[in-house]
Structures are given as structure tokens and as C-alpha cells.
Design an enzyme around this catalytic site. Sequence first.
Site, PDB file in Angstrom:
ATOM      1  N   GLY A   1       0.767  -1.241   0.000  1.00 38.20           N
ATOM      2  CA  GLY A   1       0.000   0.000   0.000  1.00 38.20           C
ATOM      3  C   GLY A   1       0.790   1.279   0.000  1.00 38.20           C
ATOM      4  O   GLY A   1       0.197   2.358  -0.164  1.00 38.20           O
TER       5      GLY A   1
ATOM      6  N   GLU B   1       3.776  -6.946   1.661  1.00 40.27           N
ATOM      7  CA  GLU B   1       3.237  -7.223   0.320  1.00 40.27           C
ATOM      8  C   GLU B   1       3.223  -5.965  -0.539  1.00 40.27           C
ATOM      9  O   GLU B   1       2.176  -5.571  -1.046  1.00 40.27           O
ATOM     10  CB  GLU B   1       1.792  -7.750   0.445  1.00 40.27           C
ATOM     11  CG  GLU B   1       1.616  -8.963   1.322  1.00 40.27           C
ATOM     12  CD  GLU B   1       0.150  -9.213   1.714  1.00 40.27           C
ATOM     13  OE1 GLU B   1      -0.708  -8.349   1.432  1.00 40.27           O
ATOM     14  OE2 GLU B   1      -0.116 -10.265   2.289  1.00 40.27           O
ATOM     15  N   PRO B   2       4.353  -5.310  -0.742  1.00 44.45           N
ATOM     16  CA  PRO B   2       4.320  -4.082  -1.560  1.00 44.45           C
ATOM     17  C   PRO B   2       4.210  -4.398  -3.045  1.00 44.45           C
ATOM     18  O   PRO B   2       4.808  -5.359  -3.535  1.00 44.45           O
ATOM     19  CB  PRO B   2       5.664  -3.417  -1.249  1.00 44.45           C
ATOM     20  CG  PRO B   2       6.562  -4.538  -0.829  1.00 44.45           C
ATOM     21  CD  PRO B   2       5.696  -5.637  -0.268  1.00 44.45           C
TER      22      PRO B   2
ATOM     23  N   ARG C   1       2.846  -1.467  -5.840  1.00 45.23           N
ATOM     24  CA  ARG C   1       3.075  -0.190  -6.509  1.00 45.23           C
ATOM     25  C   ARG C   1       4.441   0.439  -6.174  1.00 45.23           C
ATOM     26  O   ARG C   1       5.135   0.922  -7.062  1.00 45.23           O
ATOM     27  CB  ARG C   1       1.976   0.789  -6.081  1.00 45.23           C
ATOM     28  CG  ARG C   1       1.962   2.105  -6.845  1.00 45.23           C
ATOM     29  CD  ARG C   1       0.979   3.089  -6.184  1.00 45.23           C
ATOM     30  NE  ARG C   1      -0.293   2.483  -5.890  1.00 45.23           N
ATOM     31  CZ  ARG C   1      -1.330   2.470  -6.740  1.00 45.23           C
ATOM     32  NH1 ARG C   1      -1.248   3.067  -7.892  1.00 45.23           N
ATOM     33  NH2 ARG C   1      -2.456   1.868  -6.398  1.00 45.23           N
TER      34      ARG C   1
ATOM     35  N   ARG D   1      -5.689   3.604 -15.669  1.00 44.41           N
ATOM     36  CA  ARG D   1      -5.866   4.284 -14.372  1.00 44.41           C
ATOM     37  C   ARG D   1      -6.593   5.626 -14.468  1.00 44.41           C
ATOM     38  O   ARG D   1      -7.441   5.906 -13.616  1.00 44.41           O
ATOM     39  CB  ARG D   1      -4.533   4.421 -13.634  1.00 44.41           C
ATOM     40  CG  ARG D   1      -3.900   3.061 -13.308  1.00 44.41           C
ATOM     41  CD  ARG D   1      -2.658   3.181 -12.434  1.00 44.41           C
ATOM     42  NE  ARG D   1      -2.978   3.655 -11.119  1.00 44.41           N
ATOM     43  CZ  ARG D   1      -2.810   4.895 -10.685  1.00 44.41           C
ATOM     44  NH1 ARG D   1      -2.270   5.807 -11.469  1.00 44.41           N
ATOM     45  NH2 ARG D   1      -3.161   5.228  -9.478  1.00 44.41           N
TER      46      ARG D   1
ATOM     47  N   TYR E   1      -9.828   5.584 -12.149  1.00 45.27           N
ATOM     48  CA  TYR E   1      -9.753   6.297 -10.859  1.00 45.27           C
ATOM     49  C   TYR E   1      -9.553   7.800 -11.037  1.00 45.27           C
ATOM     50  O   TYR E   1      -9.215   8.473 -10.065  1.00 45.27           O
ATOM     51  CB  TYR E   1      -8.564   5.814 -10.018  1.00 45.27           C
ATOM     52  CG  TYR E   1      -8.282   4.343  -9.984  1.00 45.27           C
ATOM     53  CD1 TYR E   1      -9.122   3.469  -9.292  1.00 45.27           C
ATOM     54  CD2 TYR E   1      -7.137   3.819 -10.587  1.00 45.27           C
ATOM     55  CE1 TYR E   1      -8.829   2.117  -9.223  1.00 45.27           C
ATOM     56  CE2 TYR E   1      -6.840   2.466 -10.520  1.00 45.27           C
ATOM     57  CZ  TYR E   1      -7.686   1.628  -9.838  1.00 45.27           C
ATOM     58  OH  TYR E   1      -7.391   0.286  -9.763  1.00 45.27           O
TER      59      TYR E   1
ATOM     60  N   CYS F   1     -13.034   4.598 -28.542  1.00 47.88           N
ATOM     61  CA  CYS F   1     -14.322   5.288 -28.685  1.00 47.88           C
ATOM     62  C   CYS F   1     -15.060   5.351 -27.356  1.00 47.88           C
ATOM     63  O   CYS F   1     -16.052   4.645 -27.143  1.00 47.88           O
ATOM     64  CB  CYS F   1     -15.149   4.575 -29.746  1.00 47.88           C
ATOM     65  SG  CYS F   1     -14.248   4.541 -31.294  1.00 47.88           S
ATOM     66  N   GLU F   2     -14.547   6.147 -26.432  1.00 48.82           N
ATOM     67  CA  GLU F   2     -15.138   6.377 -25.115  1.00 48.82           C
ATOM     68  C   GLU F   2     -14.676   7.761 -24.681  1.00 48.82           C
ATOM     69  O   GLU F   2     -13.487   8.082 -24.812  1.00 48.82           O
ATOM     70  CB  GLU F   2     -14.569   5.399 -24.063  1.00 48.82           C
ATOM     71  CG  GLU F   2     -14.882   3.947 -24.259  1.00 48.82           C
ATOM     72  CD  GLU F   2     -16.271   3.551 -23.799  1.00 48.82           C
ATOM     73  OE1 GLU F   2     -16.907   4.323 -23.049  1.00 48.82           O
ATOM     74  OE2 GLU F   2     -16.718   2.477 -24.219  1.00 48.82           O
TER      75      GLU F   2
ATOM     76  N   TYR G   1       0.092  -1.294 -12.216  1.00 49.69           N
ATOM     77  CA  TYR G   1      -1.333  -1.221 -12.533  1.00 49.69           C
ATOM     78  C   TYR G   1      -1.593  -0.559 -13.881  1.00 49.69           C
ATOM     79  O   TYR G   1      -2.566   0.166 -14.041  1.00 49.69           O
ATOM     80  CB  TYR G   1      -2.099  -0.515 -11.394  1.00 49.69           C
ATOM     81  CG  TYR G   1      -1.894  -1.205 -10.056  1.00 49.69           C
ATOM     82  CD1 TYR G   1      -2.433  -2.470  -9.839  1.00 49.69           C
ATOM     83  CD2 TYR G   1      -1.138  -0.625  -9.051  1.00 49.69           C
ATOM     84  CE1 TYR G   1      -2.225  -3.138  -8.641  1.00 49.69           C
ATOM     85  CE2 TYR G   1      -0.924  -1.279  -7.852  1.00 49.69           C
ATOM     86  CZ  TYR G   1      -1.472  -2.532  -7.651  1.00 49.69           C
ATOM     87  OH  TYR G   1      -1.261  -3.186  -6.463  1.00 49.69           O
TER      88      TYR G   1
HETATM   89  C1  PLP Z   1      -2.991  -5.065  -4.125  1.00 52.00           C
HETATM   90  C2  PLP Z   1      -2.535  -5.685  -2.866  1.00 52.00           C
HETATM   91  C3  PLP Z   1      -1.265  -5.398  -2.365  1.00 52.00           C
HETATM   92  C4  PLP Z   1      -0.332  -4.410  -3.003  1.00 52.00           C
HETATM   93  O1  PLP Z   1      -0.789  -3.107  -2.881  1.00 52.00           O
HETATM   94  P1  PLP Z   1       0.148  -1.895  -3.393  1.00 52.00           P
HETATM   95  O2  PLP Z   1      -0.669  -0.702  -3.095  1.00 52.00           O
HETATM   96  O3  PLP Z   1       0.372  -2.096  -4.830  1.00 52.00           O
HETATM   97  O4  PLP Z   1       1.404  -1.945  -2.596  1.00 52.00           O
HETATM   98  C5  PLP Z   1      -0.864  -6.071  -1.222  1.00 52.00           C
HETATM   99  N1  PLP Z   1      -1.676  -6.956  -0.600  1.00 52.00           N
HETATM  100  C6  PLP Z   1      -2.912  -7.239  -1.054  1.00 52.00           C
HETATM  101  C7  PLP Z   1      -3.740  -8.225  -0.337  1.00 52.00           C
HETATM  102  C8  PLP Z   1      -3.374  -6.613  -2.204  1.00 52.00           C
HETATM  103  O5  PLP Z   1      -4.609  -6.902  -2.634  1.00 52.00           O
END
Ligand code: PLP
Length: 433
Positions: A252, A289-290, A292, A328, A332, A359-360, A387
Site C-alpha cells: 500500500g 506485500e508491496p 506499486r 488508471r 480512478y 471510442c469512449e 497497474y
Molecule cells: C494489491 C494488494 C497489495 C499491493 O498493494 P500496493 O498498493 O500495490 O502496494 C498487497 N496486498 C494485497 C492483499 C493486495 O490486494
Amino acid sequence: MPHADTAAPYLPGAPFFAYRDGELWVEGVRVADLARAHGTPLFVYSAAAMRAAVAAYQRGLARRDALICYAMKANSTLAILEVFARAGCGFDIVSGGELARALRAGAAPDKIVFSGVGKTRAEMRAALQAGIGCFNVESRAELEVLDAVARELGVRAPVSLRVNPDVDAQTHPYISTGLKDNKFGIAHDEALDAYRHAAGLPALQVVGIDCHIGSQITSTGPYLDALERVLDLVEAIEAAGIPLHHLDLGGGLGIEYRGEQPPAADTLWQVLLARLDARGHGHRRLLLEPGRSLVGNAGICVTQVLYTKPGAAKNFLIVDAAMNDLPRPAMYEAYHAIAPVRPRHDVPEVVWDVVGPVCESGDWLGRERALAVQAGDWLAVGSAGAYCMSMASHYNSRGKAAEVLVSGDRAQLIRARESVSDLWRQERALALD
Ligand SMILES: *Cc1c(COP(=O)(O)O)cnc(C)c1O
């Protein structure tokens, strides 16, 4: 080495993407040379940028028992997975397809964690047979099914529960996942009960706890809030006689798209580890779990200007990349920097809406951008490593773009451009009357 240009256009990703001698370079390679050789739209990645991003996490976690699991949905191209596998990363997967990709890229199975709210039995079976490190389970119903599948195979499934700490990640609603009303995770006040239930199921082995509160988080506050809430749970769960081996704090961390200044990964972890130590949990194994923050600013998308279309109300710059390549902005309303590959001074700067051929009306890449350009010029769309290609589609029967990875002064094509016959390969001609 030529000198960096002083009045260069804004594009995140320095020093791996930088203007020198009047044009954009990726590491030691001219972006224009890649565009000429491979055509556009073209994703261009810097391997050094990815390694530097991993290194920032590794510095932050030095001398700790920690595993960085790259959340591969951010960009799952095989060669990119190989870069991360070689840097020592494990992988956070969300489907059987991602499991197969990770294994194909040489991932160690025990360094794979499986997240996601809707794992199928077939996906569970494949992951158990591969011997993955942990299932991050998101509901009671999933616990039951995983237990049944593991029993059929005669194995025990290692599990964490993904808990929902109900903290506000202060990010876009579509990428915020840690609030009560999200579909993700098990509610904070139901977590202890769910852990008791999991511990009683014979084919499950509780190994940890997991949370992931959202994406593009640009301050430490939400992480600290989540950590406190998760540690409260850890203490309650262990007091109930269920030991937890690891703590997975998700991903995140945000990146710079347009002047944001998110904490560096090592700074963030300094703060989190201090809090962890203060509460007596400093010895625990940590998983991250990085996604992005490992790839987002390690990539750009190079696109060519097809037409300039000045108008009374708006000026449109029509380029050959579109929402199917870069979803994106349409999804978003996300901002990506857009900068010329070779800045020119022979035409005036004009304020343009940069749009694709799809075409959007939602097919735009950037609004109200001041650019001095002509048809035929190349533009770089910044922060396109995460992404973008992994969310690309075939809408309007547009083949997926090509991808090039640069390391030092060498470049390798890591995905060839799709042809139209690739697009209809699985289709069958009409055989009915
Ligand atoms: C998407 C996701 C991530 C990675 O999020 P980033 O914002 O890309 O770091 C980590 N864990 C889970 C469960 C996710 O769904």
C-alpha cells in the site's frame, strides 16, 4: 556521462529516468532509440529502479526476520517477476494464474502468499500442491473450504487471517480496503472468534495474521493505526492459546505521481519497527506485500502523437496509447505526468487534453497539460510501471503494447507487441446455420 538538464520537464522516476543532452534517458539508453526500434505504445522499465525500490525495504528491515512478497498484480510480466525473485523477494498472489506465473519465473513456493476474497477450490488445490508459504484467508466460509480441500489432499494448509483493522487509509475509495464496509478481510471484532474456529479445523495450521488497508498511502499515520489495532488482536489471539508465527502488514505504500512525498520505505519501516519494539513484538517474523512502491516509478509508457486537434473549447492531443493500455485515468481519474521524450522549443506551448483513439469519452490520459508538441512526437507517460500493463485490455481490438526492460546501457524486449491474430486465437468461426 552527459550532464542532467536543468529546466527539464517534470517526470517522476529520477535518477533512472532523466533528461540529459535535451532528451529523455532510461538509465544508459535513449528512450527515443527504444521507441524507434520497437514502435509505440511501448512500456519501458528500469531494472535498477526496481532493485533500488527493493533495497529501500531491505535497508528498513535489516537485521530482522523479514520477507518482502512482491504483490505481483501490480505488474506480472515474467521478466519483471524474475528481477524481483533474483532480488530475494517472495510473491503475493491473488489467483491461480498468478501462482503459475510466479512459479514460471522461478519463485520459491514457500515464499508465496495467496491473498484474495474469492479463491476457488481448484486454485487452493494448485497452491497446496505447489507448497506455498501461506494462505491469507478472508472469510469464515473460505476457512471451511480450504480445510476440506487440504483434507482431500492429505496436507495441512498454512493460514493467516486477513483482518480488517477498520482504519482509514486516506486514499481513493476504490483503492481503500481497510474500512468496515469493504469486501476485504474479517472484521476486527470477529477476528478472535474466526481464529478460534481456524485453530479447530484439522487440516489448517494457523501461522500468522495479515492486514492490508489500501493502496497509494502517502503518510505513516494509517500504517501506525493499523499496526496498533493488529497488535491488539495478536495479543488477544495468543492469550487464547493460538500462537502466531508471523505478522503480515500488507502493502500500500504510495509513490510520486504528481509531487506527492510519501515516506521512503526505509523511513516508514523505521517508524513501524520502533512501535513494534515498544510493544514487545520486535522479535516477530515480518511479511510485507508491496506492489506499486516496487514498480510504479520503474516504468514509463512511450506514446506517439497522432494528431493535434485544436478547438474552441478544448485542444485535444490524440496519441496512440489509450485506456486499454493505461486504464488508471479512466478508472480512478488518476494523474500521470506526461512529458516529451525530446523537448522542443520551435513550437509554442499549448494546453492540451491528451486522449487516446478508443471510442469512449473516458479515454483520456491527462487533462489540461501544457506541452510544446507536433504530430509524430513521442511523449512519456510517467509512473506507468504499476497497474498499467497488468490491467491492460483488448478493448477496441487493440493488441497489448510491447515492453522493454533496461539494465545499464542494455535493453531487452520482454514482451513482443501483440498482433491481431493473437487477439482472435481462441475464437472460432461461426459453425451454426
Ligand atoms: C494489491 C494488494 C497489495 C499491493 O498493494 P500496493 O498498493 O500495490 O502496494 C498487497 N496486498 C494485497 C492483499 C493486495 O490486494
